[in-house]
Design a protein around this motif. Structure first.
Motif, short mmCIF file in Angstrom:
data_model
loop_
_atom_site.label_atom_id
_atom_site.label_comp_id
_atom_site.label_asym_id
_atom_site.label_seq_id
_atom_site.Cartn_x
_atom_site.Cartn_y
_atom_site.Cartn_z
N ARG A 138 0.81 -1.22 0.00
CA ARG A 138 0.00 0.00 0.00
C ARG A 138 0.84 1.28 0.00
O ARG A 138 2.00 1.27 0.37
CB ARG A 138 -0.91 0.03 1.23
CG ARG A 138 -1.87 -1.13 1.24
CD ARG A 138 -3.13 -0.75 1.92
NE ARG A 138 -3.96 -1.94 2.06
CZ ARG A 138 -4.84 -2.11 3.00
NH1 ARG A 138 -5.00 -1.17 3.93
NH2 ARG A 138 -5.56 -3.19 3.06
N HIS A 141 -1.26 6.88 2.03
CA HIS A 141 -2.62 7.39 2.22
C HIS A 141 -3.64 6.25 2.26
O HIS A 141 -4.80 6.48 2.55
CB HIS A 141 -2.98 8.38 1.11
CG HIS A 141 -3.10 7.75 -0.24
ND1 HIS A 141 -2.01 7.57 -1.06
CD2 HIS A 141 -4.16 7.24 -0.88
CE1 HIS A 141 -2.42 6.96 -2.18
NE2 HIS A 141 -3.72 6.75 -2.09
N GLU A 142 -3.20 5.04 1.97
CA GLU A 142 -4.14 3.92 1.95
C GLU A 142 -4.21 3.17 3.29
O GLU A 142 -4.87 2.15 3.39
CB GLU A 142 -3.75 2.93 0.85
CG GLU A 142 -3.88 3.52 -0.54
CD GLU A 142 -3.36 2.57 -1.62
OE1 GLU A 142 -3.88 2.66 -2.75
OE2 GLU A 142 -2.45 1.77 -1.34
N ILE A 143 -3.48 3.65 4.26
CA ILE A 143 -3.54 2.98 5.57
C ILE A 143 -4.09 3.93 6.62
O ILE A 143 -4.07 5.15 6.46
CB ILE A 143 -2.15 2.44 6.01
CG1 ILE A 143 -1.12 3.56 6.13
CG2 ILE A 143 -1.67 1.36 5.03
CD1 ILE A 143 0.18 3.13 6.76
N SER A 144 -4.57 3.35 7.71
CA SER A 144 -5.16 4.15 8.77
C SER A 144 -4.06 4.70 9.68
O SER A 144 -2.89 4.31 9.59
CB SER A 144 -6.09 3.28 9.59
OG SER A 144 -5.34 2.31 10.29
N GLY A 145 -4.46 5.60 10.56
CA GLY A 145 -3.49 6.19 11.50
C GLY A 145 -2.83 5.15 12.39
O GLY A 145 -1.61 5.19 12.61
N GLY A 146 -3.62 4.21 12.86
CA GLY A 146 -3.07 3.16 13.73
C GLY A 146 -2.10 2.27 12.97
O GLY A 146 -1.06 1.87 13.50
N GLN A 147 -2.42 2.00 11.72
CA GLN A 147 -1.51 1.20 10.90
C GLN A 147 -0.23 1.96 10.61
O GLN A 147 0.86 1.39 10.62
CB GLN A 147 -2.20 0.80 9.60
CG GLN A 147 -3.31 -0.22 9.82
CD GLN A 147 -4.10 -0.47 8.55
OE1 GLN A 147 -4.25 0.41 7.70
NE2 GLN A 147 -4.63 -1.68 8.41
N VAL A 177 -7.62 2.06 18.93
CA VAL A 177 -6.36 1.91 18.20
C VAL A 177 -5.18 2.28 19.08
O VAL A 177 -4.10 1.71 18.98
CB VAL A 177 -6.39 2.79 16.93
CG1 VAL A 177 -5.16 2.54 16.10
CG2 VAL A 177 -7.64 2.52 16.14
P1 ADP Z 1 -7.46 2.15 12.53
O1 ADP Z 1 -8.47 1.54 13.46
O2 ADP Z 1 -6.19 1.38 12.41
O3 ADP Z 1 -7.31 3.65 12.64
P2 ADP Z 1 -9.56 2.63 10.83
O4 ADP Z 1 -10.63 2.26 11.80
O5 ADP Z 1 -9.29 4.06 10.53
O6 ADP Z 1 -8.20 1.92 11.21
O7 ADP Z 1 -9.80 1.89 9.50
C1 ADP Z 1 -10.16 0.51 9.47
C2 ADP Z 1 -9.71 -0.08 8.15
O8 ADP Z 1 -9.96 0.81 7.08
C3 ADP Z 1 -8.23 -0.34 8.19
O9 ADP Z 1 -7.99 -1.72 8.07
C4 ADP Z 1 -7.64 0.40 7.02
O10 ADP Z 1 -6.94 -0.47 6.18
C5 ADP Z 1 -8.81 0.95 6.26
N1 ADP Z 1 -8.57 2.35 5.99
C6 ADP Z 1 -8.58 3.37 6.87
N2 ADP Z 1 -8.31 4.54 6.30
C7 ADP Z 1 -8.12 4.26 4.98
C8 ADP Z 1 -7.80 5.05 3.86
N3 ADP Z 1 -7.61 6.38 3.92
N4 ADP Z 1 -7.66 4.42 2.67
C9 ADP Z 1 -7.82 3.09 2.60
N5 ADP Z 1 -8.12 2.28 3.63
C10 ADP Z 1 -8.27 2.86 4.81
#
Ligand code: ADP
Ligand code: ADP
Length: 234
Positions: A138, A141-147, A177
């Motif tokens: 990824r 921008h495709e991952i969440s803040g926690g990730q 998170v």
């Molecule tokens: P986290 O609990 O880690 O902050 P979120 O609750 O924000 O994650 O998001 C849950 C899921 O949605 C995650 O598995 C993440 O991969 C996906 N996700 C979050 N934000 C985005 C984004 N901007 N683009 C793509 N996928 C996202």
């Protein structure tokens, strides 16, 4: 791993942080707490010589390096590899057009991890922070803040960090998170013996992870001691 004596950080005439004594040993977590503007971040950044424009005096030793005396080259050796800085919003620091896997691979090459070992090191690091390996494909921008926060920690582990300096690592995250990120940090120090210095204004978070706590106010350490004792006071 961290040894500070008589640290004083000044911007111009103003002293913004004064820390008489701070030690973090292997496997230990020390937290600096206090209101906004009390000098917590300044203290943390000065441990890596990152307080630009400041006058810093005292004695600071991190991973055996005398930070205030060391040549820039020596400082670069510990920054980012042996000592990792984990900030509030790691996503901002990731280059947007680069996949996470490419980024990690590049960082490892830059720090001399050999070609054959790279994939295994990456796999181990991702497992340690409980991120699925496919996340490496990824973009930031495709991952969440926690990730993103866990990826920043994975990068530190892959590079062999012995010390993690974390500045409000969970304050941009949802409560659920936050617990994941704290869980990862706690395991790193229990299972890998990492030393952790955490800056936070979140006392609930601090009470779940810190052994010792320093309380700062207006640039001074006003209290220091065992977390259970310091945090129990009204
Ligand atoms: P986290 O609990 O880690 O902050 P979120 O609750 O924000 O994650 O998001 C849950 C899921 O949605 C995650 O598995 C993440 O991969 C996906 N996700 C979050 N934000 C985005 C984004 N901007 N683009 C793509 N996928 C996202
Ligand atoms: P905290 O992390 O506890 O919120 P900081 O360490 O960020 O506090 O800031 C402590 C004080 O140092 C603040 O009053 C801030 O305005 C001042 N300060 C921080 N960085 C600089 C700088 N680059 N130049 C001048 N003053 C600064």
């Amino acid at each position: 791993m961290i040894e500070v004596r008589d640290l004083q950080v000044r911007y111009g005439e103003r002293t913004v942080a004064r820390v008489p004594e701070l030690d973090v040993r292997e496997g230990e977590c020390v937290a600096i707490v206090g209101e906004s503007g009390s000098g917590k971040s300044t203290t943390l950044l000065s441990l890596l010589g990152l307080t630009e424009g400041a006058h810093v005096s005292g004695h600071v030793r991190v991973c055996g390096v005398d930070v205030l005396q060391a040549a820039p080259r020596r400082l670069r050796e510990i920054r980012g590899a042996r000592v990792a800085l984990v900030m509030q919003s790691p996503q901002a620091a990731l280059s947007p057009a680069t996949r996470l896997g490419t980024l990690m691979r590049r960082a490892l090459k830059l720090h001399g991890v050999g070609g054959g070992r790279i994939e295994q090191v990456m796999r181990d690091a991702m497992e340690t922070v409980m991120l699925e390996h496919r996340i490496l494909r990824r973009y930031p921008h495709e991952i969440s803040g926690g990730q993103a926060q866990r990826f920043a920690i994975a990068l530190a582990i892959a590079l062999g960090a012995e010390v993690i300096l974390a500045d409000e690592p969970t304050s941009a995250l949802d409560v659920t998170v936050q617990a994941e990120v704290v869980g990862v940090l706690r395991r790193l120090r229990e299972e890998r013996g990492l030393a952790l210095l955490l800056v936070s204004h979140d006392l609930a978070l601090v009470s779940t992870i810190a052994d010792r706590v320093l309380v700062m106010k207006d640039g001074e350490v006003v209290e220091a001691g065992e977390a259970a004792v310091v945090l129990a006071e009204p």
